[in-house]
Design an enzyme around this catalytic site. Structure first.
Site, short mmCIF file in Angstrom:
data_model
loop_
_atom_site.label_atom_id
_atom_site.label_comp_id
_atom_site.label_asym_id
_atom_site.label_seq_id
_atom_site.Cartn_x
_atom_site.Cartn_y
_atom_site.Cartn_z
N CYS A 190 1.48 28.42 -17.05
CA CYS A 190 0.85 28.89 -18.28
C CYS A 190 0.18 27.75 -19.03
O CYS A 190 0.62 27.35 -20.12
CB CYS A 190 1.89 29.57 -19.16
N GLU A 191 -0.84 27.17 -18.44
CA GLU A 191 -1.62 26.10 -19.06
C GLU A 191 -3.05 26.24 -18.54
O GLU A 191 -3.24 26.42 -17.32
CB GLU A 191 -1.11 24.71 -18.62
N PRO A 241 0.83 -1.21 0.00
CA PRO A 241 0.00 0.00 0.00
C PRO A 241 0.86 1.26 0.00
O PRO A 241 1.89 1.33 0.66
CB PRO A 241 -0.76 -0.10 1.33
N GLY A 242 0.44 2.24 -0.77
CA GLY A 242 1.08 3.55 -0.74
C GLY A 242 0.08 4.58 -0.26
O GLY A 242 0.12 5.06 0.87
N TYR A 281 -5.55 13.66 -13.73
CA TYR A 281 -6.64 12.68 -13.56
C TYR A 281 -7.98 13.35 -13.28
O TYR A 281 -8.92 12.66 -12.89
CB TYR A 281 -6.36 11.76 -12.38
N1 LLP Z 1 2.38 -1.83 -6.05
C1 LLP Z 1 2.53 -1.60 -7.37
C2 LLP Z 1 3.14 -2.63 -8.21
C3 LLP Z 1 2.09 -0.38 -7.91
O1 LLP Z 1 2.21 -0.17 -9.23
C4 LLP Z 1 1.50 0.61 -7.09
C5 LLP Z 1 1.04 1.88 -7.62
C6 LLP Z 1 1.39 0.32 -5.72
C7 LLP Z 1 1.83 -0.91 -5.24
C8 LLP Z 1 0.80 1.30 -4.74
O2 LLP Z 1 -0.52 1.60 -5.03
P1 LLP Z 1 -1.41 2.42 -3.98
O3 LLP Z 1 -1.56 1.57 -2.75
O4 LLP Z 1 -0.69 3.67 -3.66
O5 LLP Z 1 -2.69 2.64 -4.66
N2 LLP Z 1 -0.15 8.55 -9.53
C9 LLP Z 1 -1.42 7.89 -9.35
C10 LLP Z 1 -1.27 6.54 -8.69
C11 LLP Z 1 -0.34 5.61 -9.43
C12 LLP Z 1 -0.20 4.27 -8.78
C13 LLP Z 1 0.85 3.47 -9.46
N3 LLP Z 1 1.11 2.21 -8.84
C14 LLP Z 1 -2.34 8.81 -8.57
O6 LLP Z 1 -1.93 9.91 -8.23
O7 LLP Z 1 -3.50 8.47 -8.32
#
Ligand code: LLP
Length: 433
Positions: free
Chosen positions: A354-355, A286-287, A328
């Site tokens: 500037c967008e 999780p991130g 997004y």
């Molecule tokens: N594991 C893998 C292999 C991933 O590709 C990702 C996220 C995670 C874990 C973590 O996912 P999370 O738990 O954070 O949902 N920039 C985008 C999100 C891109 C996520 C990419 N991969 C945003 O701002 O919504």
């Protein structure tokens, strides 16, 4: 602004309205941080990150599990150290994130290296560091990894990330589990992967992995995809492999507006029986769940103007600081720090870049606070500073960590002259003309 929408969002971030009517994070007035640091500045709440980690950890109960924080969400060393101290591992996707994770103090064996396009140099660095798993995403990558591991005389624990061909309902740019996308090995190609493993003793199949996408609000896609992963596990065992770990990815969603994301306890309840039956250690990545709600971006209004019947507040943070709204059409709640509960007018909150797509929020309910007023953009702990850039020769923001009644700068604002200090204006100056 409807207090009904705001209250849970403030609580998620550990924010409260203080005695003077302005917003506090923990016991620290955001106004004080902005006065000392300038704006834009990112502010993260350590207590919220710890609580969210503890809650997710507890949801798994006695089921053996390892939470590997997805460094890409927020790679500041202070955030990483905090999570390493909680007992988290790290999920990384590049050589740069490997260096960050090691510098922050994650033990190498708690690091899992994911990613579709790891270069030889990156794979080599991960082997040398002795990371816990390298999750491979294509048969070609597995072949290259075998060559590199044999050359180093190493025995490398690998995970195979399958593509379960399951669609998760989220923004199409962050849905990753569907067939035909670049992620994971399609199940019908697994025999080729096993053939590579059969030919080398340098790789040991220690994990099976999947990741379905990001900002997923329901357990349903995990349930469907896990059934596929479990079939793959049974098949791998029949072939004589003994993976110890099932990596179920990241993607747990959070509230940005008025959504009702699944509770971690409900998520685990929906998948527990399937996981427990395997005897494997569950690994998750999780991130956003851990850090997303814990951060705010502070920005000040530079000017106000009316145009075409719209009320516009131009602020000192733009799409280079927080890209998610532009990329997004993501919603981030915006609050006036000194008057969070005042009556409001629909306001477009736009950046200085500037967008036309440079906005933080359109038609937002905000009080008519004057130029100089401080705004907090919520849900800015994940994929916020991490996706910032120097577009328009703008310095990236400062970052601050709050812990109870203490706060500290954890990254200074970039200095403008440093942005171009290593560039060469006249590369051929020494040549005869
Ligand atoms: N594991 C893998 C292999 C991933 O590709 C990702 C996220 C995670 C874990 C973590 O996912 P999370 O738990 O954070 O949902 N920039 C985008 C999100 C891109 C996520 C990419 N991969 C945003 O701002 O919504």
């Amino acid at each position: 602004m409807g207090a009904g929408v705001l209250t849970p969002l403030l609580a998620d971030a550990g924010l409260a309205v203080g005695p003077a009517g302005d917003l506090l994070m923990g016991e620290v007035p955001l106004r004080v941080v902005a006065e000392a640091m300038g704006t834009p500045t990112y502010v993260y709440n350590a207590a919220v990150i710890r609580e969210r980690f503890a809650r997710l950890d507890a949801a798994f109960g006695a089921l053996p599990h390892r939470i590997c924080y997805a460094v890409k969400a927020n790679g500041n060393l202070a955030v990483l150290r905090l999570l390493a101290d909680c007992g988290a591992g790290a999920d990384i996707v590049s050589g740069g994130e490997l260096l960050r994770a090691l510098a922050a103090g994650f033990p190498a064996e708690r690091i899992v290296f994911s990613g579709v396009g790891k270069t030889d140099d990156e794979l080599q660095a991960a082997i040398t560091a002795g990371v816990g798993h390298i999750n491979v995403e294509s048969v070609a990558e597995l072949r290259r990894l075998a060559v590199l591991a044999e050359a180093q005389g190493a025995r490398v624990p690998v995970g195979i990330r399958i593509n379960p061909d399951v669609t998760a309902e989220t923004h199409p740019y962050i849905s990753t589990g569907k067939g035909g996308l670049k992620f994971g090995i399609p199940i019908d190609q697994l025999p080729d992967a096993y053939a590579v493993l059969d030919e080398t003793s340098a790789l040991v199949l220690d994990a099976l992995a999947m990741h379905l996408g990001s900002q997923i609000m329901q357990p349903t896609p995990w349930v469907a995809a896990l059934d596929r992963l479990l079939e793959v596990l049974a098949n791998a065992r029949r072939r004589g492999h003994a993976p110890t770990t099932l990596d179920i990815g990241g993607g747990i969603g959070i509230r940005y507006r008025d959504e009702a994301p699944m509770a971690p306890e409900d998520w685990v309840a929906a998948i527990h029986a399937r996981l427990a039956a395997t005897g494997c250690t569950v690994q998750l990545e999780p991130g956003r769940f851990l850090v997303g709600p814990a951060g705010v971006m502070l920005t000040r209004i530079v000017h106000r103007k009316h145009s075409g019947g719209r009320e516009i507040a131009i602020v000192d943070a733009g799409m280079n600081d927080l890209l998610r709204p532009s990329l997004y059409q993501a919603w981030h709640q915006i609050v006036a720090v000194d008057a969070p509960e005042a009556s409001t007018v629909p306001t477009d909150v736009v950046g200085p870049v500037c967008e036309t797509g440079d906005f933080l929020g359109l038609e937002r309910d905000l009080p008519e606070v004057p130029a100089g007023a401080l705004l907090a953009v919520l849900g800015a702990g994940a994929y916020a500073f991490a996706m910032s850039s120097n577009y328009n020769a703008r310095a990236r923001a400062a970052e601050v960590l709050v812990d109870g009644d203490r706060w500290a700068e954890v990254r200074p604002r970039e200095r403008l002259r440093d942005l171009f200090a290593s560039e060469t204006p006249d590369p051929f100056a020494d040549e005869a003309r």
